[in-house]
Motif scaffolding. Structure first.
Motif, PDB file in Angstrom:
ATOM      1  N   ILE A 172       1.262  79.084 -17.128  1.00  0.00           N
ATOM      2  CA  ILE A 172       1.417  79.567 -18.504  1.00  0.00           C
ATOM      3  C   ILE A 172       1.094  81.058 -18.580  1.00  0.00           C
ATOM      4  O   ILE A 172       1.795  81.825 -19.258  1.00  0.00           O
ATOM      5  CB  ILE A 172       0.518  78.765 -19.467  1.00  0.00           C
ATOM      6  N   LEU A 173       0.049  81.494 -17.894  1.00  0.00           N
ATOM      7  CA  LEU A 173      -0.319  82.909 -17.905  1.00  0.00           C
ATOM      8  C   LEU A 173       0.819  83.770 -17.355  1.00  0.00           C
ATOM      9  O   LEU A 173       1.115  84.846 -17.890  1.00  0.00           O
ATOM     10  CB  LEU A 173      -1.589  83.130 -17.088  1.00  0.00           C
ATOM     11  N   ILE A 174       1.447  83.296 -16.282  1.00  0.00           N
ATOM     12  CA  ILE A 174       2.576  84.038 -15.705  1.00  0.00           C
ATOM     13  C   ILE A 174       3.734  84.101 -16.699  1.00  0.00           C
ATOM     14  O   ILE A 174       4.322  85.159 -16.938  1.00  0.00           O
ATOM     15  CB  ILE A 174       3.024  83.384 -14.383  1.00  0.00           C
ATOM     16  N   LEU A 175       4.061  82.967 -17.297  1.00  0.00           N
ATOM     17  CA  LEU A 175       5.172  82.910 -18.253  1.00  0.00           C
ATOM     18  C   LEU A 175       4.909  83.795 -19.466  1.00  0.00           C
ATOM     19  O   LEU A 175       5.794  84.522 -19.928  1.00  0.00           O
ATOM     20  CB  LEU A 175       5.390  81.467 -18.704  1.00  0.00           C
ATOM     21  N   ALA A 176       3.688  83.740 -19.975  1.00  0.00           N
ATOM     22  CA  ALA A 176       3.361  84.528 -21.162  1.00  0.00           C
ATOM     23  C   ALA A 176       3.381  86.019 -20.868  1.00  0.00           C
ATOM     24  O   ALA A 176       3.809  86.821 -21.709  1.00  0.00           O
ATOM     25  CB  ALA A 176       1.994  84.107 -21.700  1.00  0.00           C
ATOM     26  N   GLU A 177       2.906  86.393 -19.671  1.00  0.00           N
ATOM     27  CA  GLU A 177       2.927  87.811 -19.305  1.00  0.00           C
ATOM     28  C   GLU A 177       4.362  88.322 -19.144  1.00  0.00           C
ATOM     29  O   GLU A 177       4.704  89.418 -19.558  1.00  0.00           O
ATOM     30  CB  GLU A 177       2.141  88.029 -18.007  1.00  0.00           C
ATOM     31  N   ASN A 178       5.209  87.500 -18.541  1.00  0.00           N
ATOM     32  CA  ASN A 178       6.606  87.909 -18.326  1.00  0.00           C
ATOM     33  C   ASN A 178       7.477  87.671 -19.555  1.00  0.00           C
ATOM     34  O   ASN A 178       8.624  88.126 -19.593  1.00  0.00           O
ATOM     35  CB  ASN A 178       7.195  87.150 -17.135  1.00  0.00           C
ATOM     36  N   LYS A 179       6.916  86.912 -20.535  1.00  0.00           N
ATOM     37  CA  LYS A 179       7.691  86.526 -21.727  1.00  0.00           C
ATOM     38  C   LYS A 179       9.062  85.993 -21.304  1.00  0.00           C
ATOM     39  O   LYS A 179      10.113  86.380 -21.829  1.00  0.00           O
ATOM     40  CB  LYS A 179       7.808  87.702 -22.689  1.00  0.00           C
ATOM     41  N   PHE A 180       8.993  85.065 -20.349  1.00  0.00           N
ATOM     42  CA  PHE A 180      10.214  84.552 -19.711  1.00  0.00           C
ATOM     43  C   PHE A 180      10.884  83.499 -20.575  1.00  0.00           C
ATOM     44  O   PHE A 180      10.227  82.625 -21.163  1.00  0.00           O
ATOM     45  CB  PHE A 180       9.859  83.949 -18.353  1.00  0.00           C
ATOM     46  N   SER A 181      12.201  83.564 -20.628  1.00  0.00           N
ATOM     47  CA  SER A 181      12.969  82.487 -21.248  1.00  0.00           C
ATOM     48  C   SER A 181      14.301  82.355 -20.519  1.00  0.00           C
ATOM     49  O   SER A 181      14.837  83.339 -20.011  1.00  0.00           O
ATOM     50  CB  SER A 181      13.207  82.766 -22.735  1.00  0.00           C
ATOM     51  N   LEU A 182      14.786  81.133 -20.449  1.00  0.00           N
ATOM     52  CA  LEU A 182      16.029  80.868 -19.731  1.00  0.00           C
ATOM     53  C   LEU A 182      16.886  79.906 -20.543  1.00  0.00           C
ATOM     54  O   LEU A 182      16.507  78.754 -20.775  1.00  0.00           O
ATOM     55  CB  LEU A 182      15.725  80.265 -18.351  1.00  0.00           C
ATOM     56  N   LYS A 183      18.025  80.399 -20.976  1.00  0.00           N
ATOM     57  CA  LYS A 183      19.005  79.569 -21.667  1.00  0.00           C
ATOM     58  C   LYS A 183      20.226  79.387 -20.774  1.00  0.00           C
ATOM     59  O   LYS A 183      20.444  80.159 -19.834  1.00  0.00           O
ATOM     60  CB  LYS A 183      19.433  80.240 -22.977  1.00  0.00           C
ATOM     61  N   THR A 184      21.003  78.372 -21.078  1.00  0.00           N
ATOM     62  CA  THR A 184      22.284  78.171 -20.397  1.00  0.00           C
ATOM     63  C   THR A 184      23.390  78.153 -21.455  1.00  0.00           C
ATOM     64  O   THR A 184      23.113  78.155 -22.663  1.00  0.00           O
ATOM     65  CB  THR A 184      22.304  76.843 -19.616  1.00  0.00           C
ATOM     66  N   LYS A 185      24.605  78.081 -20.990  1.00  0.00           N
ATOM     67  CA  LYS A 185      25.732  78.055 -21.941  1.00  0.00           C
ATOM     68  C   LYS A 185      25.728  76.784 -22.791  1.00  0.00           C
ATOM     69  O   LYS A 185      26.367  76.737 -23.848  1.00  0.00           O
ATOM     70  CB  LYS A 185      27.059  78.190 -21.195  1.00  0.00           C
ATOM     71  N   ASN A 186      24.998  75.762 -22.334  1.00  0.00           N
ATOM     72  CA  ASN A 186      24.941  74.505 -23.074  1.00  0.00           C
ATOM     73  C   ASN A 186      23.652  74.330 -23.869  1.00  0.00           C
ATOM     74  O   ASN A 186      23.409  73.258 -24.431  1.00  0.00           O
ATOM     75  CB  ASN A 186      25.097  73.337 -22.097  1.00  0.00           C
ATOM     76  N   SER A 187      22.812  75.365 -23.913  1.00  0.00           N
ATOM     77  CA  SER A 187      21.569  75.262 -24.686  1.00  0.00           C
ATOM     78  C   SER A 187      21.889  75.025 -26.154  1.00  0.00           C
ATOM     79  O   SER A 187      22.707  75.751 -26.743  1.00  0.00           O
ATOM     80  CB  SER A 187      20.747  76.544 -24.556  1.00  0.00           C
ATOM     81  N   PRO A 188      21.269  74.044 -26.770  1.00  0.00           N
ATOM     82  CA  PRO A 188      21.523  73.826 -28.201  1.00  0.00           C
ATOM     83  C   PRO A 188      20.866  74.926 -29.034  1.00  0.00           C
ATOM     84  O   PRO A 188      19.938  75.593 -28.591  1.00  0.00           O
ATOM     85  CB  PRO A 188      20.868  72.468 -28.470  1.00  0.00           C
ATOM     86  N   ASP A 189      21.356  75.085 -30.228  1.00  0.00           N
ATOM     87  CA  ASP A 189      20.791  76.056 -31.173  1.00  0.00           C
ATOM     88  C   ASP A 189      19.810  75.319 -32.086  1.00  0.00           C
ATOM     89  O   ASP A 189      20.211  74.475 -32.888  1.00  0.00           O
ATOM     90  CB  ASP A 189      21.917  76.684 -31.992  1.00  0.00           C
ATOM     91  N   LEU A 190      18.523  75.642 -31.946  1.00  0.00           N
ATOM     92  CA  LEU A 190      17.494  74.976 -32.740  1.00  0.00           C
ATOM     93  C   LEU A 190      16.995  75.847 -33.883  1.00  0.00           C
ATOM     94  O   LEU A 190      15.980  75.537 -34.503  1.00  0.00           O
ATOM     95  CB  LEU A 190      16.305  74.593 -31.840  1.00  0.00           C
ATOM     96  N   SER A 191      17.705  76.943 -34.163  1.00  0.00           N
ATOM     97  CA  SER A 191      17.223  77.877 -35.179  1.00  0.00           C
ATOM     98  C   SER A 191      17.111  77.231 -36.557  1.00  0.00           C
ATOM     99  O   SER A 191      16.325  77.677 -37.405  1.00  0.00           O
ATOM    100  CB  SER A 191      18.125  79.106 -35.246  1.00  0.00           C
ATOM    101  N   ASP A 192      17.879  76.175 -36.791  1.00  0.00           N
ATOM    102  CA  ASP A 192      17.806  75.519 -38.101  1.00  0.00           C
ATOM    103  C   ASP A 192      16.572  74.633 -38.248  1.00  0.00           C
ATOM    104  O   ASP A 192      16.369  74.009 -39.294  1.00  0.00           O
ATOM    105  CB  ASP A 192      19.073  74.703 -38.373  1.00  0.00           C
TER     106      ASP A 192
END
Length: 623
Positions: A172-192
């Protein structure tokens, strides 16, 4: 007097038939649908097209949905659990096998929004959402990566967290420091699923805590050197911490969550999706699959050692001979899984050699006190005359005694990690995730083992100090809080049976107070039942129904505390005998817990183990 022989024999036969070819018992470690959802999200993110597994996991998730569109962690969780609903919704959409317009999905979406939306889920769900591009990382995480540099002498350091907390925290510390995120072309949109258009990050830390952590960070930099170099070194230490603790099956410390997080942390460090470490980790997670009611479930961990040690010791307690092939086969399995490597536990216990047992089949460096006493009970009757068993016994006892905390009780994984800073950590449920303090269940069960299975003198300091701790930490109502079970009935059972095994008189006021409490909360049908709400509310909450496991714990505690089969005991025994073939929601109700309000465990083996224990003790004491 109640005849328990038929019930005892029925349970013995059932358990013998369920033994696996390697000598273990592989009853499911059932933690609900979160791990199933995370597996779908992981496979889709890595673009691993295991369609059969994804489709069947989606089917399992859908099968657990409530009429109102929610998912529950336990039967009486009122309307449902917002985090579980969001995780299920996300996974089902990402699976591709359920569409947003499906009535089940619209009902789920409505429930999520009515319960605070994406902003209102717990921090660990937000970490998963951020890692997969669905939620923005905060500007600063509650714990800086520079904590990796703090020395053991510092009151707030990486190794002052529990091992369970550390293995999840490092990635988690590594992810938070890098602010990493990975989406794909099939990632759903959860903004709603957000209640506000502008992302509101209510998981960011308060100004006072941010100021304190900044001071710590600046202090490290002043002591050790340039900020950029320190940051890079801290990231490297966190990465090495993960890589050096990968088990043979590819998992990180054999846990689903830490392995899931490690995969994303390595991706954030520019590892390829096809890197052997990541591929092995995915395969390790797949190996945790079990089948429940014809559908797959991704277990949080394998529970083979725990199941096997409990079952085999209880079979022998019920009269099965140590020479029985079933018992010998199980003990041979356990002997092969005794630890001979040093793990993180040695940091706070540097003068002991390895000798404990861990929870899972593949665990080699993370022993725990509960599995060690359970495994020692299992081999106890085979020690005399066997150098192999004697050596295992001696190493196990030595490690167990070395793990006693300075306050007199026993922790789960590491000694003396009590940390008052955890009370101020701005992460919800921090005391469960990052703490490993003395608990009544571990202390009671260890006392029961030492008192009933060893020749340790009753005036030994180990007994005295543990008894003192338990008496001091009894609840006002007469119960004790159990850390790894639900909750106060479990704690009372462990404490009462442990105190009596350690030599405390059944007439002691503490024992009588506990017995009186158990009698007061007995249900009309003769059984007992406790709600999972107890741990969140930090007080006993009745389930308003009886469960086989709760009844077994309560009856077993009363049997140890009484010199005759009282009415309460008799009614409890009758309930058990009449419920051995029962199948309803109470037989699937979680009786294990790891994190209040978030993580509960249905041990499929408990409905056989603990009735057999209680019925056998009744028969042996009262005939």
């Amino acid at each position: 007097m109640t005849n328990t022989i038929q019930g005892i024999n029925q349970l013995i036969d059932k358990l013998k038939k369920e033994q696996s070819s390697d000598g273990s018992w592989k009853y499911p470690f059932d933690t609900g649908i979160s791990t199933d959802a995370y597996m779908i999200i992981l496979l889709r993110t890595l673009e691993i097209h295991d369609e059969k597994l994804i489709r069947r996991l989606a089917s399992r998730i859908l099968s657990k949905q409530e009429v109102n569109g929610a998912w529950k962690l336990f039967y009486d969780e009122r309307d449902g659990n917002a985090a579980a609903a969001l995780e299920a919704y996300y996974a089902l959409l990402y699976s591709g096998y359920v569409q947003k317009e499906d009535p089940r999905m619209t009902a789920a979406k409505r429930f999520i929004l009515e319960n605070g939306g994406m902003e209102n889920v717990n921090v660990f769900t937000k970490i998963m959402l951020s890692s997969t591009g669905q939620y923005k990382w905060p500007a600063s995480f509650p714990i800086p990566i520079e904590i990796m540099h703090l020395p053991l002498s510092f009151p707030f350091n990486f190794y002052q967290f529990s091992v369970y907390g550390r293995v999840n925290l490092a990635p988690i510390l590594i992810l938070a420091e890098n602010k990493f995120s990975l989406k794909t072309k099939n990632s759903p949109d959860l903004s709603d699923l957000r209640l506000t258009r502008a992302e509101k990050h209510d998981w960011e830390i308060q100004a006072e805590w941010r100021s304190l952590l900044s001071l710590i960070k600046e202090g490290i930099e002043d002591l050790l050197g340039l900020p950029e170099q320190l940051h890079a070194m801290a990231m490297d230490r966190a990465k090495k911490y993960m890589l050096e603790r990968i088990e043979a099956d590819g998992t990180f410390y054999s846990y689903f969550s830490s392995t899931f997080l490690m995969i994303f942390a390595l991706l954030s460090l520019d590892y390829s999706k096809n890197d052997p470490i990541i591929k092995n980790a995915v395969n390790g997670l797949k190996s945790l699959k079990t089948d429940i009611d014809g559908l797959p479930h991704m277990q949080y961990a394998d529970a083979s050692v725990w199941n096997t040690s409990l079952i085999n010791s209880t079979l022998q307690m019920a009269g099965v001979s140590p020479e029985d092939p079933v018992v010998q086969k199980a003990n041979n399995y356990l002997l092969k899984r005794q630890h001979d490597q040093f793990g993180d536990w040695v940091i706070h216990n540097p003068n002991s050699l390895p000798g404990g047992w861990g929870f899972s089949d593949v665990n080699t460096v993370n022993p725990d006190v509960d599995d060690t006493t359970a495994s020692l009970r299992s081999i106890a009757r085979s020690v005399r005359g066997s150098p192999i068993y004697q050596d295992a016994w001696d190493r196990g006892i030595s490690w167990l005694l070395s793990m006693q905390n300075d306050d007199g009780g026993w922790p789960s994984f590491e000694r003396n990690t009590q940390n008052p800073w955890l009370d101020f950590l701005p992460i919800e449920k921090g005391e469960y995730i990052f703490g490993d303090t003395t608990s009544a269940d571990l202390t009671g069960r260890t006392l029961e083992f030492l008192g009933n299975y060893t020749d340790l003198p009753k005036d030994h300091p180990a007994f005295k100090n543990a008894i003192t701790w338990l008496l001091k930490n009894q609840e006002h109502n007469g119960s004790w809080y159990g850390r790894w079970g639900v909750c106060y009935i479990y704690g009372a059972w462990a404490a009462v049976t442990g105190l009596i095994a350690a030599g405390l008189s059944a007439e002691h006021p503490s024992i009588q107070k506990a017995a009186d409490w158990l009698k007061r909360i007995q249900n009309r049908d003769g059984g007992w039942g406790e709600s999972c709400l107890s741990d969140s509310q930090k007080t006993y909450v009745p389930l308003n129904a009886s469960t086989i496991t709760d009844t077994s714990w309560a009856v077993d505690a009363l049997i140890s505390a009484e010199n005759k089969p009282t009415e309460a005991i008799q009614k409890g025994i009758h309930y058990l005998l009449n419920s051995l073939d029962k199948e309803d929601w109470t037989t699937a109700y979680p009786k294990g817990q790891a994190m209040a309000g978030s993580f509960y465990i249905h041990y499929h083996s408990y409905r056989y183990i603990f009735p057999l224990m209680a019925l056998s003790h009744y028969h042996q004491k009262f005939g």
